[in-house]
Design a protein around this motif. Sequence first.
Motif, short mmCIF file in Angstrom:
data_model
loop_
_atom_site.label_atom_id
_atom_site.label_comp_id
_atom_site.label_asym_id
_atom_site.label_seq_id
_atom_site.Cartn_x
_atom_site.Cartn_y
_atom_site.Cartn_z
N ARG A 13 0.84 -1.21 0.00
CA ARG A 13 0.00 0.00 0.00
C ARG A 13 0.87 1.25 0.00
NH1 ARG A 13 -5.27 1.06 0.68
NH2 ARG A 13 -5.83 3.02 1.65
N ARG A 45 0.97 4.12 -2.92
CA ARG A 45 0.80 5.54 -2.62
C ARG A 45 1.94 6.36 -3.20
NH1 ARG A 45 -1.90 8.81 0.87
NH2 ARG A 45 -2.92 7.09 1.95
N GLU A 94 1.68 9.30 -6.02
CA GLU A 94 2.19 10.65 -5.79
C GLU A 94 3.21 11.03 -6.85
OE1 GLU A 94 3.53 10.49 -1.76
OE2 GLU A 94 1.51 10.82 -0.97
N ASP A 108 -4.36 14.90 -2.83
CA ASP A 108 -4.85 13.91 -1.86
C ASP A 108 -6.05 13.14 -2.41
OD1 ASP A 108 -2.90 14.58 -0.01
OD2 ASP A 108 -4.16 16.12 0.92
N ALA A 109 -6.96 13.84 -3.09
CA ALA A 109 -8.13 13.16 -3.67
C ALA A 109 -7.70 12.18 -4.75
CB ALA A 109 -9.11 14.18 -4.24
N VAL A 116 -4.81 10.60 -4.96
CA VAL A 116 -4.15 9.47 -4.30
C VAL A 116 -5.19 8.57 -3.64
CG1 VAL A 116 -2.58 8.81 -2.44
CG2 VAL A 116 -1.95 10.65 -4.01
N GLU A 117 -6.18 9.15 -2.98
CA GLU A 117 -7.22 8.35 -2.33
C GLU A 117 -8.04 7.55 -3.34
OE1 GLU A 117 -7.60 7.62 0.86
OE2 GLU A 117 -5.78 8.79 1.14
N ARG A 118 -8.37 8.16 -4.49
CA ARG A 118 -9.09 7.41 -5.53
C ARG A 118 -8.25 6.25 -6.04
NH1 ARG A 118 -10.31 12.48 -7.53
NH2 ARG A 118 -8.82 12.20 -9.22
N LEU A 173 -5.89 4.65 -4.39
CA LEU A 173 -5.79 3.63 -3.36
C LEU A 173 -7.09 2.84 -3.23
CD1 LEU A 173 -3.76 5.45 -0.56
CD2 LEU A 173 -2.98 3.63 -2.09
N ARG A 174 -8.24 3.48 -3.42
CA ARG A 174 -9.50 2.73 -3.41
C ARG A 174 -9.54 1.73 -4.56
NH1 ARG A 174 -13.38 6.88 -3.93
NH2 ARG A 174 -12.07 8.43 -2.98
N ASP A 216 -7.32 -1.15 -3.65
CA ASP A 216 -7.92 -2.05 -2.66
C ASP A 216 -8.84 -3.07 -3.32
OD1 ASP A 216 -6.58 -0.95 -0.54
OD2 ASP A 216 -8.22 0.42 0.01
#
Length: 88
Positions: A27, A31, A35, A48-49, A51-53, A55-56, A59
């Motif tokens: 993970r 990330r 980035e 940040d948005a 990176v979060e998308r 990572l989702r 997953d």
Amino acid sequence: MIGALRLFVGLFVVQSIAYAVLSLYARRARRRKLEERWDEKGKTGSKDAFVERGLRAYDRSFRRKLILGVYIVPWAAIAAVIYVVNYL
């Protein structure tokens, strides 16, 4: 029988530790790659948005599920050895 139980419990503990370490490492690496991709593409908006998308999506990916092989492969190898020793 108690010796085998101790072996299996010990193996499960070691597998759980290995799974946690591999999962966290994978993970963190994903990330970092997200980035770096953001920085090299020079995108606009929220980093940040983005990176979060990413990572989702990671997953839910098959690559993430491959880490579960830490549990499956050793048990399959043990079963194969037991079968070969006893029946072949």
